[in-house]
Design a protein around this motif. Sequence first.
Motif, PDB file in Angstrom:
ATOM      1  N   THR A   1     -86.249   0.209 -27.878  1.00  0.00           N
ATOM      2  CA  THR A   1     -85.377   1.382 -27.763  1.00  0.00           C
ATOM      3  C   THR A   1     -84.493   1.344 -26.520  1.00  0.00           C
ATOM      4  O   THR A   1     -83.563   2.140 -26.400  1.00  0.00           O
ATOM      5  CB  THR A   1     -86.217   2.673 -27.738  1.00  0.00           C
ATOM      6  N   VAL A   2     -84.791   0.438 -25.581  1.00  0.00           N
ATOM      7  CA  VAL A   2     -83.951   0.302 -24.388  1.00  0.00           C
ATOM      8  C   VAL A   2     -82.631  -0.352 -24.804  1.00  0.00           C
ATOM      9  O   VAL A   2     -82.627  -1.473 -25.325  1.00  0.00           O
ATOM     10  CB  VAL A   2     -84.641  -0.540 -23.307  1.00  0.00           C
TER      11      VAL A   2
ATOM     12  N   GLY B   1    -104.097  -5.302 -20.820  1.00  0.00           N
ATOM     13  CA  GLY B   1    -104.268  -4.715 -22.148  1.00  0.00           C
ATOM     14  C   GLY B   1    -103.707  -3.305 -22.261  1.00  0.00           C
ATOM     15  O   GLY B   1    -102.883  -3.017 -23.139  1.00  0.00           O
ATOM     16  N   PRO B   2    -104.129  -2.391 -21.380  1.00  0.00           N
ATOM     17  CA  PRO B   2    -103.633  -1.013 -21.460  1.00  0.00           C
ATOM     18  C   PRO B   2    -102.127  -0.885 -21.269  1.00  0.00           C
ATOM     19  O   PRO B   2    -101.476  -0.092 -21.954  1.00  0.00           O
ATOM     20  CB  PRO B   2    -104.395  -0.297 -20.341  1.00  0.00           C
ATOM     21  N   VAL B   3    -101.559  -1.673 -20.347  1.00  0.00           N
ATOM     22  CA  VAL B   3    -100.113  -1.557 -20.129  1.00  0.00           C
ATOM     23  C   VAL B   3     -99.353  -2.079 -21.345  1.00  0.00           C
ATOM     24  O   VAL B   3     -98.323  -1.518 -21.739  1.00  0.00           O
ATOM     25  CB  VAL B   3     -99.673  -2.289 -18.845  1.00  0.00           C
ATOM     26  N   THR B   4     -99.863  -3.132 -21.984  1.00  0.00           N
ATOM     27  CA  THR B   4     -99.200  -3.652 -23.178  1.00  0.00           C
ATOM     28  C   THR B   4     -99.253  -2.637 -24.312  1.00  0.00           C
ATOM     29  O   THR B   4     -98.273  -2.454 -25.051  1.00  0.00           O
ATOM     30  CB  THR B   4     -99.851  -4.977 -23.618  1.00  0.00           C
ATOM     31  N   THR B   5    -100.376  -1.953 -24.453  1.00  0.00           N
ATOM     32  CA  THR B   5    -100.508  -0.924 -25.483  1.00  0.00           C
ATOM     33  C   THR B   5     -99.465   0.173 -25.303  1.00  0.00           C
ATOM     34  O   THR B   5     -98.791   0.577 -26.258  1.00  0.00           O
ATOM     35  CB  THR B   5    -101.920  -0.311 -25.439  1.00  0.00           C
ATOM     36  N   ASP B   6     -99.314   0.655 -24.082  1.00  0.00           N
ATOM     37  CA  ASP B   6     -98.345   1.725 -23.821  1.00  0.00           C
ATOM     38  C   ASP B   6     -96.909   1.219 -23.893  1.00  0.00           C
ATOM     39  O   ASP B   6     -95.995   1.966 -24.262  1.00  0.00           O
ATOM     40  CB  ASP B   6     -98.614   2.362 -22.458  1.00  0.00           C
TER      41      ASP B   6
ATOM     42  N   ARG C   1     -91.197  -6.643 -31.604  1.00  0.00           N
ATOM     43  CA  ARG C   1     -91.747  -5.386 -31.097  1.00  0.00           C
ATOM     44  C   ARG C   1     -91.432  -5.190 -29.622  1.00  0.00           C
ATOM     45  O   ARG C   1     -91.546  -4.089 -29.099  1.00  0.00           O
ATOM     46  CB  ARG C   1     -93.257  -5.345 -31.335  1.00  0.00           C
ATOM     47  N   LEU C   2     -91.055  -6.275 -28.934  1.00  0.00           N
ATOM     48  CA  LEU C   2     -90.581  -6.222 -27.556  1.00  0.00           C
ATOM     49  C   LEU C   2     -89.372  -7.142 -27.445  1.00  0.00           C
ATOM     50  O   LEU C   2     -89.212  -8.075 -28.238  1.00  0.00           O
ATOM     51  CB  LEU C   2     -91.672  -6.665 -26.572  1.00  0.00           C
TER      52      LEU C   2
ATOM     53  N   ALA D   1     -95.963   1.171 -27.463  1.00  0.00           N
ATOM     54  CA  ALA D   1     -95.791   2.539 -27.960  1.00  0.00           C
ATOM     55  C   ALA D   1     -94.571   3.232 -27.362  1.00  0.00           C
ATOM     56  O   ALA D   1     -94.220   4.333 -27.781  1.00  0.00           O
ATOM     57  CB  ALA D   1     -97.046   3.363 -27.667  1.00  0.00           C
ATOM     58  N   GLY D   2     -93.943   2.585 -26.377  1.00  0.00           N
ATOM     59  CA  GLY D   2     -92.766   3.176 -25.755  1.00  0.00           C
ATOM     60  C   GLY D   2     -93.073   4.207 -24.688  1.00  0.00           C
ATOM     61  O   GLY D   2     -92.167   4.920 -24.234  1.00  0.00           O
TER      62      GLY D   2
END
Length: 330
Positions: free
Chosen positions: A139-140, A194-199, A223-224, A202-203
Motif C-alpha cells: 500500500t506504500v 517473526g512478530p514484526v513480519t506478521t505486522d 505481499r511485500l 498486515a500493514g
Amino acid sequence: MSAYARIYIAIARLLPPLMLTCAGAALAQSVNFPTRPVRYIIPFPPGGSTDPMGRFIATKLSERLGQTVVVDNRPGGNTVIGTEVLARSQPDGYTIGWAGASMFSTPSLIANLPYDVLKDFAAIATISTGRSVLVVHPTVPANTLQEFTALIKSKPGEFNYGSSGVGTNTHLSGELFNQMAGTKMIHIPYKGSGPVTTDLLAGRVQLSFQVPITVISFVSAGRLRALAMSGEGRLPAMPTVPTFTEAGMKGFGLTSVTGLVTPAKVPRAIINKINTEVNAVLALPATTEFMAKQGAEPFTSTPEQAAAVIREELARYAKIIKTGGIVYKP
C-alpha cells in the motif's frame, strides 16, 4: 650450607622439568580438545532469523570436531541474558557463543551491563557478513528508493518502521537511514523477526529493514515490495533488487557481521583449534550455498582479525546510537 638453602636449590633444580611437564599437559589437553560436547549459546529464541545459521554452523562444526556442538537458546534482555551466561561460563573452550549486532550495540544502549564485551570475551572467528533489505507494504505508493525517500520526506513522522528489537541491525538500519536521508520515520520495536513480519504483512507497520531470508518468499509472492539492499553487489536470491548505491544512496547500509566468541582466558591453543575448524566449515561449498539463501556470505578470519572486527563494530554502532540519541527502555 643451611638446610633451607639445600631445599631451595633442590626445588630450583626441579622447576624446569615440572614446568615442562605442566606445559606438556596443557598442550595435550588442547590438542585433544574436545573430549565432550560443546555448548553454543545463541541469545535469541529458537526459530528466529538468527537460529538457522547458528544450527547450520553447529552441525558442521560437530562433524569437524568429532563432538556434538549443542545449540543453547538463551533469549531475553535484548540478548543480555544469554551473553551474560556465556561470559560467566568456565573458560575451558566448552562454551562458545554468538556475536553480532546486538552484542555490539548493547554497550552503548544499556548502562551497567553485567559484562564487558572487550574484557570478558575472547574472539574465536568471524562467521558471516549479512545484508538488510528495505521492504515496504504494497500500500506504500513508492516503487523505487528515490520515490520512497521523497514520500517519507513529505510526510515526517507518518511512516513507521518495525524492527526485531532496540539495538538490532534492523533497528539501527532505519536510524541510519533517517540520519543519512534527513527523514523522520518512527521506530516500532518487536521481540524478534517473526512478530514484526506478521505486522508488516498486515500493514500495521509500513516498512522494515529485514534480513533477506525473512522476506524473500513474501516479496516473490507480491505481499511485500523490496526497494533496495545493502551490500556491494546484487544478491543472487533477489536479483531484481538493486543495492542502495545503485538506487542512488551511496554509502548506506549496515552489513551485519556475525562471529563466535568464548569466555576470556580460554587457552589460546583451543581458540586456534576452533578457529581452524570454523574456517574449514566456511570453506565448504554447502556453507556458501546455505548462506546465499540466507542473504549472507562466509567471512573467514584469524582470532586477531575477529577481535579487530568486534572493536570496529562496537565503534560503528556507538556512533549511530549517539547521533540518534537512542535509549533502551526494557
